[in-house]
Motif scaffolding. Sequence first.
Motif, short mmCIF file in Angstrom:
data_model
loop_
_atom_site.label_atom_id
_atom_site.label_comp_id
_atom_site.label_asym_id
_atom_site.label_seq_id
_atom_site.Cartn_x
_atom_site.Cartn_y
_atom_site.Cartn_z
N LYS A 12 -4.20 3.76 -9.06
CA LYS A 12 -2.78 3.40 -8.90
C LYS A 12 -1.89 4.57 -8.54
O LYS A 12 -0.99 4.45 -7.73
CB LYS A 12 -2.29 2.75 -10.19
CG LYS A 12 -0.87 2.21 -10.08
CD LYS A 12 -0.50 1.41 -11.31
CE LYS A 12 0.89 0.83 -11.17
NZ LYS A 12 1.28 0.04 -12.34
N GLY A 61 -5.24 2.82 1.31
CA GLY A 61 -3.90 3.27 1.66
C GLY A 61 -3.90 4.20 2.85
O GLY A 61 -4.96 4.56 3.41
N ARG A 81 1.38 5.09 1.48
CA ARG A 81 1.63 3.65 1.32
C ARG A 81 0.30 2.95 1.09
O ARG A 81 -0.68 3.17 1.81
CB ARG A 81 2.29 3.09 2.57
CG ARG A 81 2.84 1.66 2.42
CD ARG A 81 4.13 1.67 1.65
NE ARG A 81 4.84 0.39 1.73
CZ ARG A 81 4.82 -0.53 0.77
NH1 ARG A 81 4.10 -0.34 -0.33
NH2 ARG A 81 5.51 -1.64 0.91
N SER A 82 0.25 2.11 0.07
CA SER A 82 -0.94 1.28 -0.12
C SER A 82 -0.96 0.20 0.95
O SER A 82 0.07 -0.26 1.43
CB SER A 82 -0.94 0.66 -1.52
OG SER A 82 0.28 -0.01 -1.78
N SER A 84 -1.45 -3.46 2.72
CA SER A 84 -0.81 -4.72 2.31
C SER A 84 -1.70 -5.57 1.42
O SER A 84 -1.22 -6.19 0.47
CB SER A 84 -0.38 -5.51 3.54
OG SER A 84 -1.49 -5.75 4.40
N ARG A 87 -1.37 -4.39 -2.27
CA ARG A 87 -0.06 -4.23 -2.91
C ARG A 87 0.15 -5.21 -4.05
O ARG A 87 1.00 -4.98 -4.91
CB ARG A 87 1.05 -4.36 -1.86
CG ARG A 87 1.07 -3.18 -0.90
CD ARG A 87 2.04 -3.35 0.24
NE ARG A 87 1.76 -2.36 1.27
CZ ARG A 87 2.26 -2.40 2.50
NH1 ARG A 87 3.06 -3.40 2.86
NH2 ARG A 87 1.93 -1.46 3.37
N TRP A 88 -0.60 -6.28 -4.06
CA TRP A 88 -0.50 -7.21 -5.20
C TRP A 88 -1.01 -6.53 -6.47
O TRP A 88 -0.53 -6.80 -7.56
CB TRP A 88 -1.30 -8.46 -4.90
CG TRP A 88 -1.13 -9.52 -5.95
CD1 TRP A 88 -0.13 -10.45 -6.03
CD2 TRP A 88 -1.98 -9.75 -7.08
NE1 TRP A 88 -0.30 -11.24 -7.14
CE2 TRP A 88 -1.43 -10.84 -7.80
CE3 TRP A 88 -3.14 -9.15 -7.55
CZ2 TRP A 88 -2.00 -11.32 -8.96
CZ3 TRP A 88 -3.72 -9.64 -8.71
CH2 TRP A 88 -3.16 -10.72 -9.40
N ASP A 91 1.44 -1.42 -5.76
CA ASP A 91 2.33 -1.23 -4.62
C ASP A 91 2.84 0.20 -4.65
O ASP A 91 3.78 0.53 -5.38
CB ASP A 91 3.49 -2.22 -4.68
CG ASP A 91 4.34 -2.19 -3.42
OD1 ASP A 91 3.97 -1.43 -2.48
OD2 ASP A 91 5.36 -2.88 -3.36
N ASN A 93 4.52 3.37 -2.69
CA ASN A 93 5.36 3.69 -1.54
C ASN A 93 6.08 5.00 -1.86
O ASN A 93 7.14 5.01 -2.48
CB ASN A 93 6.36 2.57 -1.27
CG ASN A 93 7.11 2.75 0.03
OD1 ASN A 93 6.91 3.74 0.73
ND2 ASN A 93 7.99 1.81 0.36
N GLN A 116 5.66 3.35 -7.58
CA GLN A 116 4.32 2.87 -7.86
C GLN A 116 4.43 1.65 -8.75
O GLN A 116 4.64 1.76 -9.95
CB GLN A 116 3.50 3.97 -8.51
CG GLN A 116 3.40 5.23 -7.63
CD GLN A 116 2.92 6.44 -8.38
OE1 GLN A 116 2.63 6.38 -9.57
NE2 GLN A 116 2.85 7.56 -7.69
N GLY A 117 4.35 0.49 -8.13
CA GLY A 117 4.58 -0.73 -8.88
C GLY A 117 6.02 -0.76 -9.36
O GLY A 117 6.97 -0.63 -8.59
#
Length: 279
Positions: A12, A61, A81-82, A84, A87-88, A91, A93, A116-117
Amino acid sequence: MFRFFLYLCAVKRSLTILIILLFSAPIKLQAERPVLAFGDGERLEFTVSYRARMWPNTVVGDITLSVLEQQGLFTIVGRGRSRSFFRWFFDVNDTYTIVMDAETLRPLTYSERTRQGNRHFNADFKFDWDSMVVNTSWRNLNRHAENSYKTMPITEDCVDAVSLFYRLRNTDPATLRVGVPVPLNMVLRNSIRQTSYTFLGREVLNIPGVGRFNTFKFSVMLVTSGDETFQDGSRFYIWISDDLNRIPLQVQSPIRVGSVRIRLAGHSGLKHPLTSRIR
């Protein structure tokens, strides 16, 4: 699915820390700076993959590094960036921005904006070279707390992790000695930590879909700001192109569960021909 989720949780925060690892390319700076290894318009693209026991290597990522030169300053931006699909689960960024003097390659400012989330974190450094101090501030936005501040004395060789990478790319590889650890001082949020790198020699590296390269290989001792995914004192490995660009081609690091690998995926605006590529 539950096992898959556990593996992803272990990664993560990996994108954030590994952006910093990429910026720690370990080559000793010369007293007189040679022709710059990078310039305005350079852009490097990387994929980040994760692997664990009984789990195949999976790209999770992407990282980009870009350089802009204006009015005697370099502005360098790193983004992580992770992908797509993931990202669930996590996430990520993150954006890192530094401004450095184009002549001396001294860092002037550093900013870190990580998401991060549900965790949002900001950090800023300002280097005062006249007073030989660095002023740092940081804040965990989720805790609604005030910024924390610290002023620390610096020496000529103190840099943040991002400017360190670009400064140290401009070196003479002939000064490297195989197997001899070399210390470095890195500014973190509330401390200046000593780490070290060791030159392991030259090696041919194959990057699927990109090519085979002549490289310099290093091991680097890891220091962190308290992230639980990585352990201080462990080592990661980095391969640098054996040419005038000296760009990172691959980084490989163990984490508490499995390992993370970063590989060059694309590039544009290089200042010099990529002569390390084997035809």
